[in-house]
Design an enzyme around this catalytic site. Structure first.
Site, short mmCIF file in Angstrom:
data_model
loop_
_atom_site.label_atom_id
_atom_site.label_comp_id
_atom_site.label_asym_id
_atom_site.label_seq_id
_atom_site.Cartn_x
_atom_site.Cartn_y
_atom_site.Cartn_z
N ASN A 45 3.79 36.30 -21.17
CA ASN A 45 2.51 36.07 -21.86
C ASN A 45 2.51 34.82 -22.74
O ASN A 45 1.51 34.12 -22.83
CB ASN A 45 2.07 37.32 -22.63
CG ASN A 45 3.05 37.74 -23.69
OD1 ASN A 45 4.24 37.44 -23.60
ND2 ASN A 45 2.57 38.43 -24.70
N GLU B 62 12.74 39.40 -35.57
CA GLU B 62 12.69 37.99 -35.19
C GLU B 62 12.08 37.20 -36.34
O GLU B 62 11.31 37.75 -37.14
CB GLU B 62 11.86 37.78 -33.91
CG GLU B 62 12.68 38.03 -32.66
CD GLU B 62 12.07 37.48 -31.38
OE1 GLU B 62 10.85 37.54 -31.22
OE2 GLU B 62 12.85 36.99 -30.53
N CYS C 237 1.16 40.77 -27.54
CA CYS C 237 1.78 42.01 -28.03
C CYS C 237 1.08 42.50 -29.29
O CYS C 237 0.93 43.70 -29.50
CB CYS C 237 3.27 41.79 -28.29
SG CYS C 237 3.62 40.48 -29.45
N GLU D 154 12.06 43.02 -28.98
CA GLU D 154 10.65 42.95 -29.41
C GLU D 154 9.82 43.51 -28.27
O GLU D 154 9.75 42.90 -27.20
CB GLU D 154 10.26 41.49 -29.71
CG GLU D 154 10.91 40.92 -30.95
CD GLU D 154 10.43 41.55 -32.26
OE1 GLU D 154 9.50 42.38 -32.24
OE2 GLU D 154 11.00 41.22 -33.30
P1 NAD Z 1 8.74 42.99 -18.90
O1 NAD Z 1 9.45 43.98 -19.73
O2 NAD Z 1 8.27 43.36 -17.55
O3 NAD Z 1 9.64 41.67 -18.69
C1 NAD Z 1 10.17 40.91 -19.75
C2 NAD Z 1 11.38 40.14 -19.28
O4 NAD Z 1 12.42 41.06 -18.94
C3 NAD Z 1 11.15 39.30 -18.02
O5 NAD Z 1 11.88 38.09 -18.16
C4 NAD Z 1 11.76 40.16 -16.94
O6 NAD Z 1 12.21 39.39 -15.82
C5 NAD Z 1 12.94 40.78 -17.66
N1 NAD Z 1 13.42 42.02 -17.11
C6 NAD Z 1 12.76 42.93 -16.33
N2 NAD Z 1 13.54 43.99 -16.07
C7 NAD Z 1 14.72 43.78 -16.69
C8 NAD Z 1 15.93 44.52 -16.83
N3 NAD Z 1 16.07 45.72 -16.24
N4 NAD Z 1 16.92 44.02 -17.57
C9 NAD Z 1 16.78 42.82 -18.18
N5 NAD Z 1 15.67 42.06 -18.10
C10 NAD Z 1 14.65 42.53 -17.37
O7 NAD Z 1 7.57 42.52 -19.85
P2 NAD Z 1 6.35 41.59 -19.49
O8 NAD Z 1 5.45 42.38 -18.58
O9 NAD Z 1 6.85 40.25 -19.07
O10 NAD Z 1 5.66 41.42 -20.92
C11 NAD Z 1 4.66 42.27 -21.40
C12 NAD Z 1 5.19 43.23 -22.44
O11 NAD Z 1 5.89 42.52 -23.43
C13 NAD Z 1 4.10 43.99 -23.17
O12 NAD Z 1 4.46 45.34 -23.35
C14 NAD Z 1 4.03 43.32 -24.53
O13 NAD Z 1 3.52 44.10 -25.58
C15 NAD Z 1 5.46 42.95 -24.74
N6 NAD Z 1 5.58 41.85 -25.69
C16 NAD Z 1 6.14 42.10 -26.92
C17 NAD Z 1 6.22 41.10 -27.88
C18 NAD Z 1 6.83 41.36 -29.22
O14 NAD Z 1 7.16 40.41 -29.91
N7 NAD Z 1 7.01 42.59 -29.64
C19 NAD Z 1 5.75 39.82 -27.56
C20 NAD Z 1 5.19 39.60 -26.31
C21 NAD Z 1 5.12 40.62 -25.37
#
Ligand code: NAD
Length: 467
Positions: free
Chosen positions: A146, A450, A276, A242
């Site tokens: 995102n 963070e 997020c 996060e």
């Molecule tokens: P995601 O969890 O699908 O993927 C995030 C990252 O993790 C990607 O690089 C992905 O390739 C990697 N990944 C996937 N499976 C993995 C595994 N088993 N082990 C290690 N890495 C793995 O998330 P997304 O769909 O890319 O992002 C959306 C989510 O992120 C939403 O829930 C949003 O709220 C959250 N988010 C949180 C914050 C925060 O600061 N708290 C900020 C932005 C987004």
């Protein structure tokens, strides 16, 4: 796009066969292919990062800070190019993509101004106790799709400043701007200090399991965060997670309904709701609910939707097909449950993952649209009768990332804010973060911190000298 994207490993930009397709979410057309890191390349990169660690750890703190500032300058020089890449791969309107690039510059500069605390005292027996913070070794930074650059910088900055070496992995959906950042940074750090590796779904778990990696800085969904924690357990890695959020906005009876609705519209729909800390449940006092809802729905209907490269667009596409299907299913669930739409509710037929900003009128508290994080352009407005009730409903979530309180009386709003169980509470705003101020999720929204000194400390261990 004709650019040949390269992985950065051990100071080398690697020309490898490009196999991983990257799509433009506005057209669903392939815009580039990028190389995928293999298990062998990951092993070699971890070894290089381990080899680079002692010299980088022993590089004076000020010189490491200066390298981050140099990286910020390099990114700024290429801001337009990087912004266009973000718009093409992520979907967001170009001015907002440019804002992400400039935020990344600001983050690296702000992080470079942080300092690590040290303490020292000599006790009554004459024994000297001195504690300092030391880096951990090789860090894996895993970013979501995102905000690819800023969320990478929130890990890269403190990890490298503290003296760790780093392997940065973007989401397979949005690798382009991050790989370009690797190319731009290649000559700014000693070989092995900063590595940027792209890959498909297998690469994340390979990083979190790898015995040569000491720490994982992760941003993504709560479900993936749990998998990261489980896979890091056998090697007992340090973790910062996060994760997701379902932020409540509490609009108090004395708030200006029209002005607040316009501000909260952006709070909910910036980046097509894929933030997020977006406002994802909007609780409005019953005395102003109708006026608020009218203004909010009017703003939603007026927002121009289209490809992020088009002038005047406010709402770009959802970033990827699985997310698009998830958001569509939530909207379908609202329809099937008989909830009323004040705006949107329709999904244009493709191409592109477009969903009109959708506003749901006061669905029941236990409905999916209230309980789940949509992470897309759909938001419920919720009517409440008393502030106590609003606080109770806002807190009744498994998430605890952020929240906001809206009022013309800042003191009254602060008193309500103090009762909300989230890491951040904004008064009359949302989305504001600062590189020097800690940001953390409570409950299922994460682990660790963070930003700020607290965020920097997450990339260190304590070392005490006695005597
Ligand atoms: P995601 O969890 O699908 O993927 C995030 C990252 O993790 C990607 O690089 C992905 O390739 C990697 N990944 C996937 N499976 C993995 C595994 N088993 N082990 C290690 N890495 C793995 O998330 P997304 O769909 O890319 O992002 C959306 C989510 O992120 C939403 O829930 C949003 O709220 C959250 N988010 C949180 C914050 C925060 O600061 N708290 C900020 C932005 C987004």
């Amino acid at each position: 796009m004709t650019h040949a994207y390269r992985l950065l490993s051990n100071g080398q930009l690697l020309d490898l066969p490009a196999t991983l397709p990257v799509l433009d979410p506005a057209t669903e057309e392939e815009i580039a292919r990028v190389p995928e890191c293999t298990a062998e390349l990951l092993d070699a990169t971890v070894q290089a990062a381990q080899a680079a660690f002692p010299a980088w750890r022993d590089t004076p703190f000020g010189q490491r800070a200066e390298r981050l500032v140099a990286l910020a300058a390099r990114i700024k020089e290429h801001a337009d190019e990087l912004a266009l890449l973000i718009t093409r791969e992520q979907g967001r309107p170009l001015p907002m993509a440019k804002a992400e690039v400039m935020t990344t510059v600001h983050w690296l500069r702000g992080t470079a101004q942080l300092a690590l605390p040290m303490s020292e005292r000599t006790d009554a027996q004459g024994v000297r106790w001195a504690t300092r913070r030391v880096p951990l070794g090789v860090v894996a930074a895993i970013a979501p799709w995102n905000f690819p650059l800023t969320l990478a910088a929130m890990k890269l900055g403190p990890a490298l400043l503290a003296g760790n070496t780093l392997i940065l992995k973007p989401s397979p959906f949005t690798p382009l701007a991050t790989l370009r950042l690797g190319e731009l940074a290649a000559d700014l750090f000693p070989a092995g200090v900063l590595n940027v590796l792209a890959g498909g779904d297998a690469l994340g778990p390979m990083l979190t399991e790898h015995p040569g990696i000491a720490k994982v800085g992760f941003t993504g969904s709560t479900a993936t965060g749990r998998r990261v924690m489980a896979s890091a357990a056998p090697t007992l890695k340090h973790l910062t997670l996060e994760l997701g959020g379902n932020d409540a906005a509490v609009v108090l009876p004395d708030a200006d309904p029209v002005k607040t609705a316009r501000k909260l519209f952006m709070g909910a729909f910036l980046n097509s709701g894929q933030v997020c800390i977006a406002a994802k449940r909007i609780y409005v006092h019953e005395s102003i609910y109708d006026r608020f809802a009218d203004a909010f729905a009017e703003t939603a209907k007026a927002a121009k939707m289209g490809p992020g490269t088009q002038d005047g667009v406010m709402i770009g596409p959802v970033q990827n097909r699985p997310q698009y299907e998830r958001v569509k299913a939530l909207i379908e669930d609202c329809r099937a449950s008989g909830h009323r739409f004040l705006a949107g509710g329709e999904v244009p037929s493709g191409p592109g993952y477009f969903i009109a900003p959708t506003v749901v009128d006061n669905p029941p508290e236990d409905s999916r649209i209230v309980q789940e994080e949509p992470f897309g352009p759909v938001v419920p407005l919720l009517r409440y009768a008393s502030v106590d009730e609003a606080v109770q409903r806002a807190n009744a979530s498994e998430y605890g990332l952020g929240a906001s309180v809206w009022s013309s009386d800042v003191e009254a709003a602060r008193a309500v804010a103090a009762r909300l169980e989230t890491g951040t509470v904004w008064i009359n705003s949302v989305h504001l973060l600062d590189p020097q101020v800690p940001f953390a999720g409570r409950k299922q929204s994460g682990l660790g911190v963070e930003n700020g000194v607290e965020g920097l400390l997450e990339y260190t261990a304590v070392q005490t000298f006695v005597g």
